[in-house]
Design a protein around this motif. Structure first.
Motif, short mmCIF file in Angstrom:
data_model
loop_
_atom_site.label_atom_id
_atom_site.label_comp_id
_atom_site.label_asym_id
_atom_site.label_seq_id
_atom_site.Cartn_x
_atom_site.Cartn_y
_atom_site.Cartn_z
N ARG A 27 -4.63 -9.03 1.13
CA ARG A 27 -3.57 -8.04 1.29
C ARG A 27 -4.14 -6.64 1.49
O ARG A 27 -3.68 -5.89 2.35
CB ARG A 27 -2.66 -8.08 0.06
CG ARG A 27 -1.35 -7.33 0.12
CD ARG A 27 -0.38 -7.94 1.10
NE ARG A 27 -0.44 -7.27 2.39
CZ ARG A 27 0.17 -7.71 3.48
NH1 ARG A 27 0.86 -8.83 3.45
NH2 ARG A 27 0.07 -7.04 4.61
N LYS A 28 -5.17 -6.29 0.73
CA LYS A 28 -5.78 -4.96 0.88
C LYS A 28 -6.43 -4.81 2.24
O LYS A 28 -6.31 -3.75 2.89
CB LYS A 28 -6.78 -4.72 -0.24
CG LYS A 28 -6.14 -4.48 -1.60
CD LYS A 28 -7.18 -4.15 -2.67
CE LYS A 28 -6.52 -3.80 -4.00
NZ LYS A 28 -7.52 -3.50 -5.05
N ALA A 29 -7.12 -5.84 2.69
CA ALA A 29 -7.77 -5.77 4.01
C ALA A 29 -6.73 -5.66 5.11
O ALA A 29 -6.88 -4.88 6.06
CB ALA A 29 -8.65 -6.99 4.21
N ARG A 30 -5.67 -6.42 5.00
CA ARG A 30 -4.62 -6.39 6.02
C ARG A 30 -3.87 -5.07 6.00
O ARG A 30 -3.61 -4.48 7.06
CB ARG A 30 -3.65 -7.55 5.78
CG ARG A 30 -2.53 -7.67 6.80
CD ARG A 30 -1.70 -8.93 6.55
NE ARG A 30 -0.53 -9.00 7.40
CZ ARG A 30 -0.50 -9.45 8.64
NH1 ARG A 30 -1.63 -9.87 9.20
NH2 ARG A 30 0.62 -9.48 9.34
N ASP A 31 -3.54 -4.57 4.82
CA ASP A 31 -2.80 -3.31 4.73
C ASP A 31 -3.58 -2.16 5.33
O ASP A 31 -2.98 -1.22 5.89
CB ASP A 31 -2.44 -3.01 3.27
CG ASP A 31 -1.36 -3.93 2.73
OD1 ASP A 31 -0.75 -4.68 3.52
OD2 ASP A 31 -1.13 -3.91 1.50
N ASP A 83 0.80 -1.23 0.00
CA ASP A 83 0.00 0.00 0.00
C ASP A 83 0.83 1.28 0.00
O ASP A 83 0.30 2.37 0.16
CB ASP A 83 -0.94 0.01 1.21
CG ASP A 83 -0.20 -0.06 2.54
OD1 ASP A 83 0.93 -0.59 2.58
OD2 ASP A 83 -0.75 0.41 3.56
N PHE A 84 2.15 1.17 -0.20
CA PHE A 84 2.96 2.37 -0.34
C PHE A 84 2.73 2.97 -1.74
O PHE A 84 2.25 2.27 -2.64
CB PHE A 84 4.44 2.05 -0.16
CG PHE A 84 4.82 1.58 1.22
CD1 PHE A 84 4.12 2.01 2.33
CD2 PHE A 84 5.89 0.73 1.40
CE1 PHE A 84 4.47 1.58 3.61
CE2 PHE A 84 6.25 0.29 2.66
CZ PHE A 84 5.53 0.72 3.77
N PRO A 85 3.08 4.24 -1.94
CA PRO A 85 2.96 4.81 -3.28
C PRO A 85 3.67 3.96 -4.33
O PRO A 85 4.85 3.64 -4.18
CB PRO A 85 3.61 6.19 -3.13
CG PRO A 85 3.39 6.55 -1.69
CD PRO A 85 3.52 5.24 -0.95
N GLY A 86 2.94 3.56 -5.36
CA GLY A 86 3.51 2.71 -6.39
C GLY A 86 3.40 1.23 -6.10
O GLY A 86 3.73 0.40 -6.96
#
Length: 305
Positions: free
Chosen positions: A261-265, A193-196
């Motif tokens: 991954r999206k839910a965890r991030d 979830d960092f930029p890029g």
């Protein structure tokens, strides 16, 4: 194998003599980072992967005890450093590469996509024209599939984006230094979830890595001790990851991984040192140029990340 670069990497692994590739790892518990020193006993040549400069954010002071431990080992073993390899522009620790290069020599290298990181974070930190966004802070920029060596040990660079757009893995003999793509099987995978960053891209990068021979030794950049495990660990194999990685074992689909991954991030805090680390690491471990009073300063962008 339809992927020619992975096929070339697999050939390097299969032809390697594991006894002829030595790895000594140094764990920095303050940042949960592992620095690896790979050496070729036949030639005495070595590479340092993902070094750490000690940094106290409360005082803004740096120190070199972690790097000095590497220097002591390398001198004790009478090794010659050929490469200072960075897997990416780390968000959790400052690189000690310039200090190590001054003491030991070697070429500082990272993947060519560091230019994307420099452009992105150059804007975030509102860097002026004095900050070059062309990778010139490094001695060498690796492209996907570039061949190199550490002494007599053949090596190849793999572009494995997803955690960031610039992540590289380095296949050296039967070992692969995979940065932040994967952690130990009981801990899983890196955030995206960092930029890029991109969880879809990370999934595909990991599947490429896990298509290497099952005996391939994987060396990680971090460990956080999964629940129930009392010791830090940073070496695993392709076979262990394929059978047991809690996020990315065989049979996990891309859509399922991305959803997880999206839910965890979304629940994760930003790394404690991300703001100082990125400003330094996108410069190859160098500090911003001193101002007229001779002092270097790091910026703290408010409400930006």
């Amino acid at each position: 194998m339809s992927d020619p670069v992975i096929a070339a990497a697999a050939e390097i692994v299969q032809q390697a003599d594991p006894a002829a590739v030595q790895v000594r790892s140094f764990f920095d518990e303050a940042t949960f980072t592992v620095t690896h020193v790979l050496s070729d006993p036949a030639s005495g040549k070595a590479a340092i992967i993902d070094s750490v400069l000690d940094f106290d954010p409360a005082s803004g002071r740096t120190s070199t005890s972690s790097a000095d431990a590497l220097i002591a080992y390398i001198r004790e073993q009478d090794l010659e450093v050929e490469w200072l390899l960075e897997t990416h522009a780390h968000a959790d620790h400052l690189s000690a590469a310039p200090y190590l290069q001054e003491q030991l020599g070697g070429k500082l290298a990272i993947g060519r996509h560091i230019l994307t990181v420099q452009e992105t974070f150059g804007k975030i930190f509102n860097e002026g024209t004095r900050f070059a966004r062309d990778g010139s802070q490094f001695d060498h920029l690796f492209d996907e599939g570039d061949r190199f060596s550490v002494g007599s040990i053949p090596a190849i660079a793999l572009h494995v984006p997803g955690h960031t757009p610039a992540d590289m893995a380095y296949v050296i003999g039967d070992t692969v230094f995979i940065g932040d793509t994967l952690f130990m099987p009981d801990y899983g995978s890196a955030r995206a979830d960092f930029p890029g960053g991109d969880a879809h891209v990370l999934y595909r990068s990991v599947r490429r890595l896990l298509s290497l021979p099952e005996s391939t030794r994987l060396f990680l950049c971090h460990d956080y001790k999964a629940p129930g495990r009392n010791t830090y660990a940073w070496e695993t194999t392709v076979a262990e990851q394929r059978s047991g990685n809690v996020h990315l074992h065989d049979g996990i689909s891309e859509d399922d991984f991305v959803a997880m991954r999206k839910a965890r991030d979304a629940t994760l805090d930003m790394p404690r040192l991300i703001l100082p680390s990125i400003q330094v690491n996108m410069r190859g471990g160098h500090f911003p140029e001193p101002e007229e009073n001779g002092v270097s300063y790091l910026k703290l962008p408010l409400n930006r990340l």
